[in-house]
Design an enzyme around this catalytic site. Structure first.
Site, PDB file in Angstrom:
ATOM      1  N   LEU A  18       5.846  -5.239   8.446  1.00  0.00           N
ATOM      2  CA  LEU A  18       4.935  -4.102   8.601  1.00  0.00           C
ATOM      3  C   LEU A  18       3.509  -4.498   8.237  1.00  0.00           C
ATOM      4  CD1 LEU A  18       4.660  -1.121   9.323  1.00  0.00           C
ATOM      5  CD2 LEU A  18       5.107  -0.562   6.934  1.00  0.00           C
ATOM      6  N   ILE A 434     -16.014  -9.284 -10.052  1.00  0.00           N
ATOM      7  CA  ILE A 434     -14.844  -9.059 -10.901  1.00  0.00           C
ATOM      8  C   ILE A 434     -14.007 -10.316 -11.048  1.00  0.00           C
ATOM      9  CG2 ILE A 434     -12.735  -7.697 -11.181  1.00  0.00           C
ATOM     10  CD1 ILE A 434     -15.436  -6.228 -11.619  1.00  0.00           C
ATOM     11  N   ARG A 518      -1.129  -4.135   1.446  1.00  0.00           N
ATOM     12  CA  ARG A 518      -1.212  -5.074   0.326  1.00  0.00           C
ATOM     13  C   ARG A 518       0.154  -5.192  -0.352  1.00  0.00           C
ATOM     14  NH1 ARG A 518      -2.759  -9.446  -2.488  1.00  0.00           N
ATOM     15  NH2 ARG A 518      -3.257  -9.053  -4.672  1.00  0.00           N
ATOM     16  N   GLU A 608      -1.548   2.051 -16.502  1.00  0.00           N
ATOM     17  CA  GLU A 608      -0.296   2.181 -15.742  1.00  0.00           C
ATOM     18  C   GLU A 608       0.921   2.145 -16.649  1.00  0.00           C
ATOM     19  OE1 GLU A 608       2.156  -1.112 -13.352  1.00  0.00           O
ATOM     20  OE2 GLU A 608       0.189  -0.692 -12.481  1.00  0.00           O
ATOM     21  N   HIS A 644     -11.200  -5.922 -17.296  1.00  0.00           N
ATOM     22  CA  HIS A 644     -11.367  -5.120 -16.082  1.00  0.00           C
ATOM     23  C   HIS A 644     -10.175  -4.190 -15.924  1.00  0.00           C
ATOM     24  CE1 HIS A 644     -12.234  -3.871 -12.016  1.00  0.00           C
ATOM     25  NE2 HIS A 644     -11.044  -4.286 -11.630  1.00  0.00           N
ATOM     26  N   HIS A 697     -11.643  -2.225  -1.316  1.00  0.00           N
ATOM     27  CA  HIS A 697     -10.437  -2.047  -0.515  1.00  0.00           C
ATOM     28  C   HIS A 697     -10.742  -1.485   0.866  1.00  0.00           C
ATOM     29  CE1 HIS A 697      -8.722  -2.250  -4.604  1.00  0.00           C
ATOM     30  NE2 HIS A 697      -7.774  -2.908  -3.981  1.00  0.00           N
TER      31      HIS A 697
END
Length: 761
Positions: A18, A434, A518, A608, A644, A697
């Site tokens: 995909l 970054i 991604r 997260e 970061h 992105h």
């Protein structure tokens, strides 16, 4: 008879089919028909995998071209109105524009899906947003599955979770004001599914695992009363944590069943089973959908047998959550160590575990094939417990001495920053990147050839050094103030380091979707973690030799190394994190000894990893902060530590982010139009900060004026002396022309800001 099903299957394909089809479509190399053919082939393959394993239904609706939340918005017609698209005529090209932006519109905001590394697109709620119908893709996919001879169960993101996860942009006072329109949209979808012969619809309401305020709790009863009318049977699915505080609510809702995560919430089962309605399905998520370790079938069957005795036909067996979060098929790993491979199960194997358990429950335990699978699982469990690979005496000794190692810098930030400013003499609003720069096909090919032994070490070294020279030269030409070496030698920010640490292992095709096209290939931690030798010093030392500008050493932090790996489950996660921190601490000290004065320890997964329940936060935040500080605290005051973070909501943990005590933090803020920065200002974040001024992105190149506007907003929140200028994230996935153009605009915006300050003063 118990039934077997899953909540969802990985959509990307075992070989990332995909991803490649979508990206070829974006580049104009494949037309719409070719893309749709790939999608149809993958769906058919995944349904056949489920049916062939013996699941009672196949799951439809887990496929998405980019993201399941965006799919839901497209289905309902609730796409952001600022793009000007007619939801009922939305094309795939339009759909991708919503996700990626274009020259006139920035992309939809993206953030983490609860505490996973999957990113969803955030719904945008305005007064004119519609919920009166959009694309027919879901109905067409269900028809495909039925035509292939499958019995289907359709999955939808639930209406309250969709509302909760979205953001009000304009013209709406409360999300609940939109609920009538949302419900009308869902009612229409459910009616169409029932008319198509769908018996079951799985409605995912993962927000139930959060600590919801009373208004959201109160919304569930009327919402599901409105939905249960002319609709298929509804299976409400919760996952990622325990939900026993909602046992009375879930028992009383007018639904046909509930799914529970019994991996992350094993202790909630007793509360639910005590007075569970006899006519209501309970779907038991007993197979781990978030990790890759093989299940102990004997122990799991022992959990399920009392449930079957009580529930009978109303027991369904499943994974804890969608299998989206694990790789597709262990069969694609022919080179994996034979012993370690027996310890693992990917999505396809987890389906087999679910089917095997269900068959055993239904009287098949005595069958030779089922008994053999239980025997193999038992042998694997015993092997993993007794293997000498698991424990490293050197690591165990160092962990026992942990109390003797300082996790604090020598001086406080106010004293360190003076020494750092004297050392680096940077201008106001210093510019930096970054970490990564574009990774061309040639770079990836060279790495692959080196791994296969087709490229000698010296030739590989020279190719990577040539690329570093190129990156340094481009930064010199653009006028950036603090350089990075571009990371051409790195395949992935976790995998690269894991390959050089003991205790980690790797797959060849263990790909997992992170967002859109991604994909990442997480390593897995099976034993004690140890650094046998320096990992990055040579590359950073070479890069610094090419320029007089400061060159940042680039590392991935201990929490992210943990979060973005499949982690061993035979010891507490905090112990594994501290092992990683000690390994990184050695690397940081070696970088400083090599003359690298700025060292960035990235922690994009820090937020997260935060548990969904606030009661569980203190323990996590304590060890997560300790792990970062342990990795960073072995250097002198004039060595500047950067970190970061990106694509997360930080405001509720700002005190702990400050406690990490990084000299400079860079964060993603452009997609939220600097909204994420407000919390840092209100908190009065004490150290330097670089809010991202453009979205890496998206392929669009933002204009200088856009970046200037964002920087002026940032100046209203952050003192000038502590404000850095940088992109949102690394530039690995971008092309060189757009990267150069965007960075040139960024430097121009920073310089103009300096002139404004001089003029004002």
């Amino acid at each position: 008879m118990a039934k077997a099903h899953i909540l969802g299957f990985p959509r990307i394909g075992a070989q990332r089919e995909l991803k490649f089809a979508v990206e070829a479509f974006w580049r104009g190399e494949n037309d719409l028909a070719a893309l749709q053919k790939t999608g149809k082939t993958l769906r058919a393959r995944h349904w056949a995998t489920q049916a062939d394993a013996g699941l009672d239904v196949v799951t439809v609706g887990d496929f998405a071209w980019y993201d399941q939340v965006l799919n839901t918005l497209a289905l309902l017609g609730a796409v952001p109105t600022r793009f000007g698209f007619d939801p009922k005529k939305l094309t795939l090209a339009d759909y991708f524009t919503l996700a990626r932006g274009n020259a006139d519109h920035f992309a939809m905001e993206m953030t983490k899906w609860f505490d996973t590394n999957y990113h969803y697109l955030v719904p945008e709620f305005t007064a004119d947003v519609r919920f009166d119908g959009g694309v027919d893709w879901l109905f067409e996919e269900n028809a495909e599955a039925v035509a292939a001879g499958h019995k289907t169960k359709v999955v939808l993101v639930g209406p309250l979770s969709l509302l909760y996860l979205g953001k009000i942009k304009s013209g709406v006072e409360s999300k609940f004001d939109l609920l009538p329109k949302v419900l009308a949209g869902y009612q229409h979808v459910l009616q169409r599914l029932k008319a198509a012969g769908v018996e079951w619809v799985q409605i995912d309401e993962p927000i139930l695992a959060l600590e919801l305020d009373q208004a959201w709790r109160n919304a569930f009863q009327p919402t599901y009363e409105a939905l249960q009318g002319d609709a298929p049977k509804l299976l409400l699915a919760t996952y990622f944590d325990r939900v026993q505080e909602h046992v009375n609510l879930l028992s009383s809702l007018p639904i046909a069943g509930v799914h529970l995560d019994l991996v992350r919430g094993a202790d909630q089962l007793a509360a639910f089973i005590k007075d569970w309605p006899q006519d209501r399905v309970l779907s038991a998520g007993v197979i781990d959908g978030r990790n890759i370790w093989r299940a102990d079938l004997d122990a799991t069957l022992a959990t399920l047998q009392p449930l079957q005795e009580k529930l009978g036909d109303c027991l369904w067996v499943s994974a804890s959550c969608s299998l989206l979060h694990v790789p597709v098929d262990l069969a694609n790993e022919p080179k994996l160590d034979a012993e370690i491979k027996t310890w693992l199960a990917f999505a396809t194997q987890k389906i087999d575990e679910i089917a095997t358990l269900t068959k055993a429950l239904n009287g098949g335990a005595a069958q030779d094939a089922i008994a053999q699978k239980f025997k193999i699982a038992a042998l694997a469990a015993a092997s993993r417990k007794t293997s000498t690979r698991i424990h490293n005496p050197l690591v165990q000794k160092r962990m026992s001495e942990l109390a003797q190692i300082s996790a604090s810098r020598q001086s406080v930030f106010a004293e360190r920053i003076v020494k750092q400013q004297a050392r680096f003499n940077l201008p106001a609003f210093p510019t930096t990147n970054i970490g990564s720069f574009p990774q061309t096909a040639e770079i990836r090919q060279a790495r692959a050839q080196y791994k296969r032994g087709e490229l000698g070490h010296l030739d590989y070294l020279n190719r990577m050094r040539d690329e570093i020279r190129h990156v340094v030269q481009k930064q010199e030409e653009i006028g950036i103030d603090v350089f990075v070496h571009g990371e051409p030698e790195r395949n992935d920010m976790v995998e690269y380091f894991g390959e050089q640490l003991w205790g980690y292992a790797f797959t060849a095709n263990g790909w997992v979707q992170s967002y859109g096209s991604r994909c990442v290939k997480p390593p897995f931690i099976y034993g004690d973690v140890y650094r046998p030798e320096a990992m990055t010093v040579g590359w950073s030392e070479f890069a610094q030799s090419l320029t007089a500008k400061p060159m940042k050493g680039m590392l991935t932090g201990p929490v992210t190394m943990l979060q973005w790996s499949f982690v061993r489950d035979d010891q507490p996660r905090d112990q594994t994190a501290l092992q990683i921190a000690l390994a990184l601490r050695d690397e940081v000290v070696d970088l400083e000894k090599a003359g690298i004065g700025m060292i960035q320890i990235d922690e994009p997964a820090f937020r997260e990893g935060l548990p969904l329940k606030a009661a569980d936060w203190p323990h996590y935040l304590d060890w997560a902060v300790k792990a970062f500080r342990l990795s960073a605290s072995g250097v002198q005051d004039d060595t500047q530590i950067h970190t970061h973070m990106c694509y997360s909501e930080f405001n509720d943990i700002l005190p702990w982010i400050a406690a990490m005590d990084a000299d400079v933090i860079t964060i993603e803020t452009s997609r939220s139009d600097m909204e994420l920065l407000d919390g840092f200002g209100e908190f009065e974040y004490p150290n330097d900060i670089g809010p991202g001024v453009y979205d890496i992105h998206s392929p669009r190149v933002p204009k200088v004026e856009e970046m200037q506007r964002l920087l002026r907003k940032a100046r209203g929140v952050i003192p000038d002396a502590r404000l850095w200028v940088n992109p949102d994230c690394g530039l690995k996935t971008r092309g060189w022309p757009e990267t150069i153009a965007a960075l040139e605009n960024m430097v121009t915006a920073a310089r103009s800001l300096r002139e404004e300050v001089v003029t004002t003063n």
